[in-house]
Motif scaffolding. Structure first.
Motif, PDB file in Angstrom:
ATOM      1  N   ARG A 200       0.838  -1.208   0.000  1.00 57.27           N
ATOM      2  CA  ARG A 200       0.000   0.000   0.000  1.00 57.27           C
ATOM      3  C   ARG A 200       0.871   1.256   0.000  1.00 57.27           C
TER       4      ARG A 200
ATOM      5  N   SER B 185      -7.038  -9.261 -12.288  1.00 58.72           N
ATOM      6  CA  SER B 185      -7.062  -8.185 -13.278  1.00 58.72           C
ATOM      7  C   SER B 185      -5.667  -7.699 -13.644  1.00 58.72           C
ATOM      8  N   GLU B 186      -4.655  -8.199 -12.946  1.00 60.83           N
ATOM      9  CA  GLU B 186      -3.299  -7.681 -13.127  1.00 60.83           C
ATOM     10  C   GLU B 186      -2.787  -7.723 -14.574  1.00 60.83           C
TER      11      GLU B 186
ATOM     12  N   ARG C 235      -3.545   0.650  -3.579  1.00 63.16           N
ATOM     13  CA  ARG C 235      -3.303  -0.760  -3.241  1.00 63.16           C
ATOM     14  C   ARG C 235      -2.754  -1.503  -4.454  1.00 63.16           C
ATOM     15  N   PRO C 236      -2.115  -2.649  -4.197  1.00 68.36           N
ATOM     16  CA  PRO C 236      -1.615  -3.440  -5.341  1.00 68.36           C
ATOM     17  C   PRO C 236      -2.773  -3.924  -6.205  1.00 68.36           C
ATOM     18  N   LEU C 237      -2.484  -4.262  -7.440  1.00 71.33           N
ATOM     19  CA  LEU C 237      -3.512  -4.799  -8.330  1.00 71.33           C
ATOM     20  C   LEU C 237      -3.928  -6.176  -7.848  1.00 71.33           C
TER      21      LEU C 237
ATOM     22  N   TYR D 238     -16.761 -11.553  -6.510  1.00 73.30           N
ATOM     23  CA  TYR D 238     -15.605 -11.787  -7.363  1.00 73.30           C
ATOM     24  C   TYR D 238     -15.369 -13.294  -7.489  1.00 73.30           C
TER      25      TYR D 238
ATOM     26  N   ARG E 227      -4.342   0.358  -7.604  1.00 69.04           N
ATOM     27  CA  ARG E 227      -5.759   0.769  -7.608  1.00 69.04           C
ATOM     28  C   ARG E 227      -6.035   1.660  -6.405  1.00 69.04           C
TER      29      ARG E 227
ATOM     30  N   ARG F 201     -12.637 -15.824 -13.347  1.00 66.92           N
ATOM     31  CA  ARG F 201     -11.714 -14.753 -13.728  1.00 66.92           C
ATOM     32  C   ARG F 201     -10.259 -15.209 -13.792  1.00 66.92           C
TER      33      ARG F 201
ATOM     34  N   ARG G 167      -2.932 -10.622  -2.427  1.00 69.79           N
ATOM     35  CA  ARG G 167      -2.121  -9.432  -2.266  1.00 69.79           C
ATOM     36  C   ARG G 167      -2.887  -8.426  -1.415  1.00 69.79           C
ATOM     37  N   ASP G 168      -2.237  -7.850  -0.447  1.00 68.53           N
ATOM     38  CA  ASP G 168      -2.844  -6.791   0.356  1.00 68.53           C
ATOM     39  C   ASP G 168      -4.138  -7.294   1.015  1.00 68.53           C
TER      40      ASP G 168
END
Lengths: 462, 291
Positions: free
Chosen positions: A71, A131-132, A125-127, B61, A143, B66, B234-235
């Motif tokens: 972040r 969707s990356e 924030r990281p992708l 999601y 994002r 996806r 991630r995060d």
């Protein structure tokens, strides 16, 4: 195949050279493709031109950045770098901030528009993993999501045309939402201005299975319809032909801005400019050369577009139209013959587009529609009526609300109902789309190469 | 070239391409997919494809649609044979819906104890999948795919036991190379299970995405992993992997690999060992593993 036909279009060679250059840094062996280009174009100036644009392509080739991994707090000013996509509760767009690009998700207020300078304080924030790959290709590295009371402020609005176009689009979406049932409004928004965020997953699936997704993704068809309707209105104005064309060009730019400046629309608008210019200077326009020039201009403007599926599909479809569609003959006068003529031309165009796009769609989505020709035949004829009906009704609303609302409910809504029913009828059977097993992407150029070899020169003159 | 010859060439190219793809056997590999905050591992061997968990489907999601499906497609997977779900939480089971839709012939396998669990029932109803189509796993199960042997242990699940602790344990062994999966099972269950046979493995999927409720020192001594895979988003808002777990793993001398930092993690079987291959994307640098 008439090689002379290709040699007579040096812009095709330049376009191929630029694509080779843009893709060479990531796929170095593409440089070998210069050989067939050189073999085809024997004139020294054509070869030098192709080599020069290839070098330009290498120099401006898009680089894939890396996502941020932790972040970060962003505080300061940035610029809105794309036309916002509208959702019921929020809007999303690209934000350029201190040399990096982020996706920005913000409340609907304040309305953002391309080119706005904004001040914000937010956490990047990281992708997300899913969707990356797509976002990195569009140079997005993180994002930013703004929730609750906004910490976003527009400090300097973007260019006036973009703001006008954005305001028009938002007003249209609001009007559709107020006058039409939600699923109908979602379809109309998507058809007219590429606002496809409200479409439900089932409808998207049906559109894909029937090979009609192009009707809800603003593209050449929409630009053609829009240009046709706007051109007809301009003919009523007492100004010279050149002035009408200039005005039409301006209106098309506004439409492209309202439709999100997506690659197929930009490509179509650029082609319209090229063809319009040819008309003004009394030259016979050529579809393939116009396509090549539009592609060159677009790729110079946005090099990452070379990997954009929408741009590829749109360009390949138009190229296939140019190569394989017969020159339209005289339009019959009798109603029955006219209907037959129209059915034949839509079916022909649909068949050509289906065959031309099948390899790309099969590779990207793993399925190819087998009902595409029939579905397009049933659906495409009502698209211009829905688009012009909805836009006309919207324009009439401020003058006569009852006529505007009437147009929406009496004309547009039933036609969208018909369209949805056709999609369900064509797309519901299990066999409507066939699954395509995964295959290597290099089969695709081979397919198109072979397709080119069976081309008989019957280029459509516009 | 005449039109006839061109057409023949075209058909030959197509047939050649399809033929080459149809008759080549995909390599044996174990791949941990970066699916965000959830688990999904793909094992391919002798033409069969097995999934251990199917990625998350949370907050609208669907990682199954996806992420998992596009990746399976890119890997050239034409059919999925079995989806073993460790337990019915959305970050493990959620993505299975999309996978089953794409590969309707795939069988779903879950511990018998979760048969009447409300989350299982709700998911099966949503997917219109009759319970009879699911392979309900008993306490001890053994499967075999050509040379690969799979042992599954389902800890008892019932009142007073959390869903996490009902997660199945799976040990995959091929030519002496082994990998172990534990879902979200907690430390106590790990300890109990460690007494039940051989759980030593070269590759361990770290329990519960690196939460401190899992990965006891005793369990790590039992497994003795060379690689410890942490599959987390991630995060992520859970703070996975927990600092204590990272320390415990480091003390155990295992190599920690995280899907949130390195993306997909791919292992091939060579000379009775799992050998890592593919791009490493740690710290934003692209290098090729030489292990």
């Amino acid at each position: 195949m008439s090689v002379e036909e290709l040699r007579g279009r040096p812009l095709l060679g330049l376009c191929a050279g630029l694509i080779v250059g843009l893709t060479a840094p990531t796929h170095p062996w593409h440089l070998l493709l210069l050989l067939p280009i050189f073999m085809l174009y024997r004139r020294v100036d054509a070869r030098l031109g192709a080599a020069a644009v290839m070098v330009v392509g290498v120099l401006i080739a898009p680089t894939i950045p890396k996502s941020i991994m932790e972040r970060e707090f962003l505080r300061g000013e940035g610029r809105i770098a794309s036309v916002p996509k509208l959702y019921p509760e929020f809007q999303t767009c690209h934000l350029d901030f201190e040399g990096r690009r982020f996706t920005l998700t913000a409340p609907l207020e304040p309305p953002l528009s391309l080119g706005d300078r904004v001040r914000l304080a937010a956490v990047a924030r990281p992708l997300r993993e899913g969707s990356e790959p797509f976002l990195l290709r569009h140079s997005v590295v993180g994002r930013v999501r703004l929730e609750g009371p906004t910490t976003l402020e527009v400090v300097r609005p973007g260019p006036l045309p973009y703001r006008l176009a954005d305001r028009f689009r938002r007003a249209f979406v609001r009007a559709c939402g107020e006058t039409l049932p939600a699923p109908v409004a979602a379809m109309v928004d998507a058809m007219c201005f590429d606002v496809d965020s409200m479409l439900d997953p089932e409808t998207r699936q049906l559109l894909q299975r029937t090979g009609t997704a192009h009707i809800v993704s603003a593209s050449g068809l929409h630009v053609l319809i829009f240009a046709g309707a706007a051109g007809w209105l301009m003919m009523l104005l007492p100004i010279p032909r050149g002035g009408q064309l200039g005005l039409l060009g301006l209106v098309l730019i506004l439409y492209a801005a309202a439709a999100g400046f997506n690659p197929p629309v930009l490509r179509a608008v650029m082609m319209a400019y090229v063809i319009g210019t040819a008309y003004l200077v009394r030259r016979e326009p050529d579809l393939l050369s116009a396509l090549a020039l539009a592609a060159i201009l677009y790729l110079l403007f946005k090099p990452s577009g070379v990997f954009d599926l929408g741009f590829m599909l749109s360009s390949i479809t138009v190229a296939a139209f140019g190569l394989f569609l017969s020159r339209p003959g005289d339009v019959p006068r009798r109603a029955a013959q006219l209907v037959g003529h129209r059915v034949k031309s839509i079916a022909g165009a649909s068949l050509v587009a289906t065959i031309a796009t099948a390899p790309l769609l099969g590779y990207a989505f793993g399925q190819v529609s087998v009902v595409s020709v029939l579905a397009n035949l049933l659906v495409v004829p009502v698209v211009p009526v829905i688009m012009t009906g909805a836009l006309g009704s919207f324009l009439v609303m401020p003058i006569s609300p009852s006529v505007g609302v009437g147009g929406m409910t009496v004309l547009v809504a039933p036609l969208v109902g018909y369209l949805t029913a056709m999609l369900e009828a064509c797309g519901s059977p299990e066999w409507a789309a066939v699954r395509v097993p995964a295959f290597n992407a290099y089969w695709i150029p081979l397919f198109y190469g072979l397709m080119l070899t069976i081309w008989r020169p019957r280029v459509v003159q516009v | 070239l005449s039109k006839f010859r061109l057409a023949a060439l075209w058909v030959a190219c197509g047939a050649g391409g399809v033929g080459a793809g149809s008759f080549s056997t995909p390599p044996t590999e174990l791949r941990f997919l970066a699916v965000g905050q959830g688990d999904c591992a793909v094992f391919r061997h002798a033409g069969a494809t097995l999934l251990v968990d199917a990625g998350p489907h949370m907050h609208g999601y669907d990682a199954g649609a996806r992420i998992v499906l596009p990746k399976l497609r890119k890997m050239g997977v034409r059919s999925v044979d079995l989806i073993v779900v460790t337990h019915p939480h959305a970050d493990h089971l959620g993505g299975a819906g999309s996978v089953l839709r794409e590969f309707p012939q795939a069988r779903l396998a879950m511990p018998e104890g979760f048969r009447d669990h409300p989350e299982t029932q709700a998911q099966l109803r949503e997917w219109k999948l009759p319970a009879e189509r699911v392979l309900w796993l008993g306490r001890e199960e053994r499967l075999r795919i050509d040379r690969a042997r799979i042992r599954i242990h389902c800890p008892p699940y019932g009142p007073g036991v959390s869903v996490d602790d009902g997660s199945l344990f799976l040990r995959l062994d091929i030519d002496g190379a082994a990998a172990v999966f534990t879902g979200d099972a907690g430390k106590e269950v790990e300890t109990r299970t460690s007494r039940l046979g051989d759980w030593s493995a070269q590759v361990l999927q770290v329990g519960h995405h690196g939460s401190r409720t899992s990965s006891s020192e005793a369990w790590l001594r039992t497994v003795k992993p060379e690689y410890s895979i942490v599959s987390c988003g991630r995060d992520n808002s859970y703070g996975h992997p927990h600092r204590d777990v990272i320390e415990t793993l480091s003390r155990a001398g295992t190599k920690i690999l995280r899907t949130d930092q390195e993306g997909d993690l791919i292992f091939e079987v060579r000379d009775g060992k799992f050998v890592r291959r593919g791009r490493v994307r740690g710290k934003g640098k692209g290098v090729r593993s030489k292990e």
